[in-house]
Design an enzyme around this catalytic site. Structure first.
Site, PDB file in Angstrom:
ATOM      1  N   ASP A 176      -5.192  -6.122 -26.241  1.00  0.00           N
ATOM      2  CA  ASP A 176      -4.002  -5.985 -27.079  1.00  0.00           C
ATOM      3  C   ASP A 176      -3.799  -7.273 -27.867  1.00  0.00           C
ATOM      4  O   ASP A 176      -3.118  -8.188 -27.432  1.00  0.00           O
ATOM      5  CB  ASP A 176      -2.796  -5.705 -26.170  1.00  0.00           C
ATOM      6  CG  ASP A 176      -1.624  -5.170 -26.956  1.00  0.00           C
ATOM      7  OD1 ASP A 176      -1.799  -4.853 -28.149  1.00  0.00           O
ATOM      8  OD2 ASP A 176      -0.535  -5.069 -26.380  1.00  0.00           O
ATOM      9  N   LYS A 219      -9.573  -2.290 -23.779  1.00  0.00           N
ATOM     10  CA  LYS A 219      -8.986  -2.454 -25.117  1.00  0.00           C
ATOM     11  C   LYS A 219      -8.021  -3.639 -25.063  1.00  0.00           C
ATOM     12  O   LYS A 219      -7.049  -3.621 -24.307  1.00  0.00           O
ATOM     13  CB  LYS A 219      -8.246  -1.186 -25.526  1.00  0.00           C
ATOM     14  CG  LYS A 219      -7.716  -1.230 -26.931  1.00  0.00           C
ATOM     15  CD  LYS A 219      -7.247   0.154 -27.329  1.00  0.00           C
ATOM     16  CE  LYS A 219      -6.893   0.256 -28.794  1.00  0.00           C
ATOM     17  NZ  LYS A 219      -5.926  -0.684 -29.268  1.00  0.00           N
ATOM     18  N   LYS A 248      -5.525   5.633 -24.538  1.00  0.00           N
ATOM     19  CA  LYS A 248      -4.319   4.823 -24.338  1.00  0.00           C
ATOM     20  C   LYS A 248      -3.748   5.076 -22.949  1.00  0.00           C
ATOM     21  O   LYS A 248      -3.524   6.228 -22.576  1.00  0.00           O
ATOM     22  CB  LYS A 248      -3.260   5.182 -25.395  1.00  0.00           C
ATOM     23  CG  LYS A 248      -3.639   4.757 -26.803  1.00  0.00           C
ATOM     24  CD  LYS A 248      -3.675   3.244 -26.913  1.00  0.00           C
ATOM     25  CE  LYS A 248      -3.511   2.726 -28.308  1.00  0.00           C
ATOM     26  NZ  LYS A 248      -2.202   2.688 -28.841  1.00  0.00           N
ATOM     27  N   TYR A 307     -16.476  -7.818 -29.641  1.00  0.00           N
ATOM     28  CA  TYR A 307     -16.942  -6.521 -29.138  1.00  0.00           C
ATOM     29  C   TYR A 307     -17.801  -5.767 -30.148  1.00  0.00           C
ATOM     30  O   TYR A 307     -18.078  -4.600 -29.964  1.00  0.00           O
ATOM     31  CB  TYR A 307     -15.761  -5.646 -28.701  1.00  0.00           C
ATOM     32  CG  TYR A 307     -14.594  -5.603 -29.663  1.00  0.00           C
ATOM     33  CD1 TYR A 307     -14.728  -5.042 -30.917  1.00  0.00           C
ATOM     34  CD2 TYR A 307     -13.362  -6.142 -29.300  1.00  0.00           C
ATOM     35  CE1 TYR A 307     -13.669  -5.011 -31.794  1.00  0.00           C
ATOM     36  CE2 TYR A 307     -12.283  -6.113 -30.167  1.00  0.00           C
ATOM     37  CZ  TYR A 307     -12.450  -5.547 -31.416  1.00  0.00           C
ATOM     38  OH  TYR A 307     -11.393  -5.521 -32.282  1.00  0.00           O
ATOM     39  N   ASP A 325     -10.096 -31.043 -15.240  1.00  0.00           N
ATOM     40  CA  ASP A 325      -9.636 -31.284 -16.607  1.00  0.00           C
ATOM     41  C   ASP A 325      -9.880 -32.737 -16.986  1.00  0.00           C
ATOM     42  O   ASP A 325     -10.226 -33.058 -18.117  1.00  0.00           O
ATOM     43  CB  ASP A 325      -8.128 -30.999 -16.727  1.00  0.00           C
ATOM     44  CG  ASP A 325      -7.840 -29.513 -16.597  1.00  0.00           C
ATOM     45  OD1 ASP A 325      -8.799 -28.742 -16.416  1.00  0.00           O
ATOM     46  OD2 ASP A 325      -6.646 -29.141 -16.665  1.00  0.00           O
ATOM     47  N   CYS A 375      39.188 -10.315 -30.535  1.00  0.00           N
ATOM     48  CA  CYS A 375      38.430 -10.007 -29.321  1.00  0.00           C
ATOM     49  C   CYS A 375      37.488 -11.181 -28.995  1.00  0.00           C
ATOM     50  O   CYS A 375      36.667 -11.571 -29.827  1.00  0.00           O
ATOM     51  CB  CYS A 375      37.629  -8.725 -29.535  1.00  0.00           C
ATOM     52  SG  CYS A 375      36.514  -8.368 -28.175  1.00  0.00           S
ATOM     53  N   CYS A 386      35.316  -1.991 -30.969  1.00  0.00           N
ATOM     54  CA  CYS A 386      36.596  -2.650 -30.791  1.00  0.00           C
ATOM     55  C   CYS A 386      36.982  -3.221 -32.156  1.00  0.00           C
ATOM     56  O   CYS A 386      36.184  -3.905 -32.786  1.00  0.00           O
ATOM     57  CB  CYS A 386      36.422  -3.777 -29.779  1.00  0.00           C
ATOM     58  SG  CYS A 386      37.808  -4.907 -29.745  1.00  0.00           S
ATOM     59  N   LEU A 436      -9.294   2.877 -34.811  1.00  0.00           N
ATOM     60  CA  LEU A 436      -9.760   3.851 -33.821  1.00  0.00           C
ATOM     61  C   LEU A 436      -8.781   4.998 -33.680  1.00  0.00           C
ATOM     62  O   LEU A 436      -7.565   4.807 -33.751  1.00  0.00           O
ATOM     63  CB  LEU A 436      -9.894   3.179 -32.446  1.00  0.00           C
ATOM     64  CG  LEU A 436     -10.999   2.142 -32.260  1.00  0.00           C
ATOM     65  CD1 LEU A 436     -10.837   1.425 -30.930  1.00  0.00           C
ATOM     66  CD2 LEU A 436     -12.361   2.807 -32.336  1.00  0.00           C
ATOM     67  N   CYS A 490      38.414  -7.053 -24.287  1.00  0.00           N
ATOM     68  CA  CYS A 490      39.813  -7.377 -24.583  1.00  0.00           C
ATOM     69  C   CYS A 490      40.762  -6.210 -24.336  1.00  0.00           C
ATOM     70  O   CYS A 490      41.956  -6.306 -24.613  1.00  0.00           O
ATOM     71  CB  CYS A 490      39.946  -7.843 -26.033  1.00  0.00           C
ATOM     72  SG  CYS A 490      39.656  -6.520 -27.207  1.00  0.00           S
ATOM     73  N   CYS A 492      38.111  -1.575 -24.915  1.00  0.00           N
ATOM     74  CA  CYS A 492      37.073  -2.605 -25.040  1.00  0.00           C
ATOM     75  C   CYS A 492      36.886  -3.349 -23.719  1.00  0.00           C
ATOM     76  O   CYS A 492      37.847  -3.761 -23.081  1.00  0.00           O
ATOM     77  CB  CYS A 492      37.442  -3.593 -26.143  1.00  0.00           C
ATOM     78  SG  CYS A 492      36.310  -4.991 -26.254  1.00  0.00           S
ATOM     79  N   ARG A 540      -8.178  -8.715 -40.095  1.00  0.00           N
ATOM     80  CA  ARG A 540      -8.585  -7.387 -40.544  1.00  0.00           C
ATOM     81  C   ARG A 540      -7.928  -7.011 -41.882  1.00  0.00           C
ATOM     82  O   ARG A 540      -8.539  -6.379 -42.722  1.00  0.00           O
ATOM     83  CB  ARG A 540      -8.207  -6.361 -39.473  1.00  0.00           C
ATOM     84  CG  ARG A 540      -8.492  -4.949 -39.865  1.00  0.00           C
ATOM     85  CD  ARG A 540      -8.332  -4.025 -38.668  1.00  0.00           C
ATOM     86  NE  ARG A 540      -8.620  -2.679 -39.060  1.00  0.00           N
ATOM     87  CZ  ARG A 540      -7.728  -1.853 -39.586  1.00  0.00           C
ATOM     88  NH1 ARG A 540      -6.497  -2.254 -39.773  1.00  0.00           N
ATOM     89  NH2 ARG A 540      -8.060  -0.632 -39.924  1.00  0.00           N
TER      90      ARG A 540
HETATM   91  S1  IVH Z   1     -13.912  -1.434 -31.442  1.00  0.00           S
HETATM   92  C1  IVH Z   1     -14.814   0.644 -35.340  1.00  0.00           C
HETATM   93  N1  IVH Z   1     -13.342  -2.475 -29.105  1.00  0.00           N
HETATM   94  O1  IVH Z   1      -8.143  -1.845 -31.209  1.00  0.00           O
HETATM   95  C2  IVH Z   1     -14.333   0.244 -34.028  1.00  0.00           C
HETATM   96  N2  IVH Z   1     -11.626  -2.375 -30.740  1.00  0.00           N
HETATM   97  O2  IVH Z   1      -6.692   0.499 -32.057  1.00  0.00           O
HETATM   98  C3  IVH Z   1     -13.775  -1.092 -34.067  1.00  0.00           C
HETATM   99  N3  IVH Z   1      -9.526  -3.374 -30.038  1.00  0.00           N
HETATM  100  O3  IVH Z   1      -8.758  -2.297 -34.627  1.00  0.00           O
HETATM  101  C4  IVH Z   1     -12.978  -1.431 -32.915  1.00  0.00           C
HETATM  102  N4  IVH Z   1     -10.179  -3.989 -28.038  1.00  0.00           N
HETATM  103  O4  IVH Z   1      -8.458  -4.409 -33.160  1.00  0.00           O
HETATM  104  C5  IVH Z   1     -12.889  -2.145 -30.334  1.00  0.00           C
HETATM  105  N5  IVH Z   1     -12.994  -3.424 -27.026  1.00  0.00           N
HETATM  106  C6  IVH Z   1     -12.538  -3.099 -28.231  1.00  0.00           C
HETATM  107  C7  IVH Z   1     -11.218  -3.373 -28.636  1.00  0.00           C
HETATM  108  C8  IVH Z   1     -10.798  -2.994 -29.899  1.00  0.00           C
HETATM  109  C9  IVH Z   1      -9.176  -3.976 -28.902  1.00  0.00           C
HETATM  110  C10 IVH Z   1      -8.618  -3.172 -31.189  1.00  0.00           C
HETATM  111  C11 IVH Z   1      -9.240  -3.402 -32.536  1.00  0.00           C
HETATM  112  C12 IVH Z   1      -9.048  -2.108 -33.275  1.00  0.00           C
HETATM  113  C13 IVH Z   1      -7.879  -1.509 -32.547  1.00  0.00           C
HETATM  114  C14 IVH Z   1      -7.795  -0.013 -32.729  1.00  0.00           C
END
Ligand code: IVH
Length: 674
Positions: free
Chosen positions: A120, A118, A316, A227, A34, A433, A428, A84, A413, A410, A139
């Site tokens: 988060d 995917k 999921k 992506y 660093d 209390c 309570c 999606l 008390c 409670c 978005r």
């Molecule tokens: S593709 C038209 N790839 O998941 C397809 N989405 O639940 C566009 N997300 O709105 C999305 N990782 O914000 C894609 N590897 C990934 C992703 C991803 C997270 C999110 C994205 C999307 C949401 C849908």
């Protein structure tokens, strides 16, 4: 470097810095310390300071512009940002594959997919022109988002300039996220300062991105992955998604490295299974796998529904579960006297954290699940930080176990608990209390109530236990000398706290009404009451009919306020607060007397607004005579959609209700006021 022209040295330094940023922020594999990195950055800063004419917007010294952003402008996406469809099982994945193969007309041939983790976080669209980052947008509703360029520039994983790549404008899409470590750190800090915790990294990232101070955003440690390369029809695109990922990576963009090109759905199923197991090894939160058709021409043929492409799906992960012993069921006493049961568990590691407690909601819920002390139970954690007790493992139940019974008194008390007919919560009703008082004091001092900074849990506990404070008014008698005698209370903190308490006396009546913790009176109802009745006495004297006749005050709130006001003990409390010098009036505007220009209209707000708070928007709409309600029905006149608007917006579209974005709402407010 003696002799090197500054321009060349600047270029070399910028290249080196970008290289090391990539090593550090994208590949997680730094090559230098660093300190060495900082030295490069400082040298660049020094040369740029000497040659200001050589500073450009894409220099790594220019990530934080420093000035706060004045709200976010709305920007229209070039093509809609889709969402999606979700799948939850192998069967659903196979059904997705069937649909794709049918659409492709390939018979039994396997489809080439790309499977990606995917992430988060929060989706983002980045525009580069001539290789330079020119725009970052959220978005939003998919059609329009918010311009968050200043914040995006602070994210070190996102290059300000591409290493190479197409010359013209390109758009890439991806996800901004907070690493698990940054998320944990952020929540720890929030806990220490008494702020509410973020439920998951996604909310934390979204909350951070919406901050108007880029310097603060920079300090939070956001990161990003891309992506999707967005075609504009004008330029040749790589033929496949895997080519696009490889191209983006070669341009210096952060691409999550675990993606794979897989032939046929069997390999996809195996990939999903394997990542459901391994997900904890990632440094960021993930809730699944995204499966996409690799061939872009085939994607075109498959097309999209209104919201989601037919060529992709999100698998999921099931929520993570663990087994542990339910050692005992204990009860917690809240501000309103609610005695709420919770599970004391044998500590167990689940989804990366040790769980030793979980909420159990209420006695009926426990009876329905038949949870008993001594049971082995299944606990589960979805995307959120709060774990749930799902069910007992009956085969492991000890033979002598008995159904759990809710205590009749409670926990704090020992007063007898009562329950209203239509409620599941036991309360309570003892006004003295100590547990209620402790919780009440914390609420009274809360940020959105009287905002007394420094009155935290351990202090409140001591004040109540030592009987120094018996009600809210006693706070205004605290002196530095009294406070200094308490544990862990330095002189400086004592004087700061006294100053904070003093300052709180000038709070608006709306805050005071909310701070009193009258049942069913939230921030909004408190503000409505203050605006309408103007003084505390006005509220307390109002007959129930007068209370109920105020728009937005329903019978439940009216009855609760009346009951509060009829209680002599509460009257005495208010008198003492007034004598202590606490403000009992409001400076909020009076409600319009004439029916406003939007009288009869109803609005629903959804998503997050940027330039105004939700409360300000509600106030502005109500001042024009319209009502703001919570759910979209046929009678809704307008739905105002902020960023990340969800199902309400969808419903509005289905019902054909007019939607307004934030800019349109502002325009409407200005027009009606004019
Ligand atoms: S593709 C038209 N790839 O998941 C397809 N989405 O639940 C566009 N997300 O709105 C999305 N990782 O914000 C894609 N590897 C990934 C992703 C991803 C997270 C999110 C994205 C999307 C949401 C849908």
């Amino acid at each position: 470097m003696a002799g090197t022209p500054p321009k060349d040295r600047i270029r070399d330094l910028r290249d080196a810095i970008r290289h090391h940023e990539e090593r550090y922020y994208i590949h997680n594999a730094p090559e230098i310390s660093d300190e060495q990195f900082d030295r490069l950055l400082h040298e660049l800063e020094r040369i740029e300071a000497e040659h200001p004419e050589l500073v450009t917007g894409d220099s790594p010294t220019q990530r934080v512009a420093g000035r706060p952003v004045e709200g976010f402008a709305t920007v229209e996406h070039r093509t809609q940002m889709l969402s999606l469809d979700n799948t939850y099982s192998d069967d659903e994945l196979r059904a997705f594959d069937e649909r794709v193969r049918k659409g492709a007309g390939v018979g039994g041939d396997p489809i080439a997919y790309v499977a990606e983790i995917k992430i988060d976080g929060l989706s983002i669209a980045l525009t580069y022109d001539e290789g330079r980052l020119v725009r970052g947008a959220t978005r939003g509703d998919g059609v329009r988002g918010e311009d968050v360029t200043a914040n995006v520039r602070t994210i070190r994983a996102i290059p300000l300039a591409l290493r190479s790549g197409p010359p013209g404008p390109i758009e890439v899409r991806g996800e901004v996220y907070l690493s698990r470590a940054s998320f944990t750190r952020m929540n720890r800090e929030r806990e220490e300062s008494g702020e509410p915790l973020f439920a998951n990294p996604r909310n934390a990232a979204a909350g951070t991105m919406r901050n108007l101070a880029p310097a603060l955003v920079a300090s939070r440690g956001l990161s990003a992955f891309v992506y999707q390369l967005v075609g504009d029809g004008a330029r040749a695109m790589p033929p496949t998604h895997s080519d696009a990922l490889a191209a983006m990576q070669s341009w210096g963009l952060p691409v999550e490295p675990h993606w794979q090109r897989l032939d046929g759905i069997d390999k996809v199923v195996a990939f999903c299974r394997s990542w459901a197991e391994k997900r904890r090894t990632l440094e960021f939160g993930t809730d699944g796998v995204v499966i996409k058709v690799d061939d872009l021409a085939l994607r075109e043929r498959l097309g999209a529904t209104a919201k989601c492409p037919r060529w992709a799906t999100a698998f999921k992960f099931p929520p993570e579960q663990a087994h542990t012993k339910l050692l005992r069921i204990d009860v917690n006493v809240g501000r309103t006297g609610a005695n709420t049961p919770y599970a004391v568990l044998d500590p167990v590691l689940l989804a990366g954290s040790t769980i030793s407690m979980a909420t159990l909601h209420n006695a009926e819920d426990i009876a329905r699940k038949d949870l008993r002390e001594g049971d082995t139970v299944v606990i589960e954690k979805g995307g959120d930080v709060i774990p749930k007790v799902v069910a007992p493992v009956l085969s492991l139940r000890p033979p002598d176990s008995k159904p759990w019974e809710m205590p009749t008194t409670c926990k704090a008390c020992a007063s007898t608990l009562t329950r209203e007919d239509d409620e599941v919560i036991w309360r309570c009703v003892n006004e003295s209390c100590p547990a209620k008082l402790r919780r009440g004091l914390l609420h009274f001092a809360g940020r959105t109530a009287m905002n007394i900074e420094g009155l935290g849990e351990s202090l409140v506990e001591q004040l109540v236990e030592k009987a120094i404070v018996g009600d809210y008014a006693d706070l205004y008698r605290l002196t530095e000398a009294t406070l200094a005698r308490l544990d862990r209370m330095a002189e400086k903190s004592a004087s700061n706290l006294v100053a904070e308490i003093e300052k709180s006396k000038t709070s608006d009546l709306s805050r005071l009404i909310y701070a009193l913790g009258i049942r069913h009176v939230g921030e909004k109802a408190a503000a409505t009451l203050a605006r309408h009745f103007r003084t505390m006495q006005g509220v307390l004297k109002a007959p129930i009919e007068a209370l109920q006749s105020v728009r937005e005050v329903g019978p439940v709130v009216a009855r609760s306020v009346r009951m509060f006001a009829d209680e002599p003990r509460n009257r005495r409390l208010i008198d003492r607060l007034e004598k202590a010098g606490v403000n009992m009036t409001t400076s909020l505007p009076k409600p319009a007397e004439e029916p406003g220009p939007l009288a009869g209209k109803t609005f629903v707000l959804t998503g997050t607004l940027s330039a105004m708070t939700r409360e300000q928007a509600i106030e502005a709409i109500e001042r024009l005579g319209a009502r703001v309600t919570g759910s979209v029905t046929k009678k809704t006149s307008y739905v105002v959609a902020g960023a990340e608007a969800g199902s309400k917006l969808e419903k509005a579209r289905q019902l054909g209700i007019e939607t307004l974005d934030e800019a349109a709402l502002r325009a409407l407010i200005i027009k009606q006021h004019a």
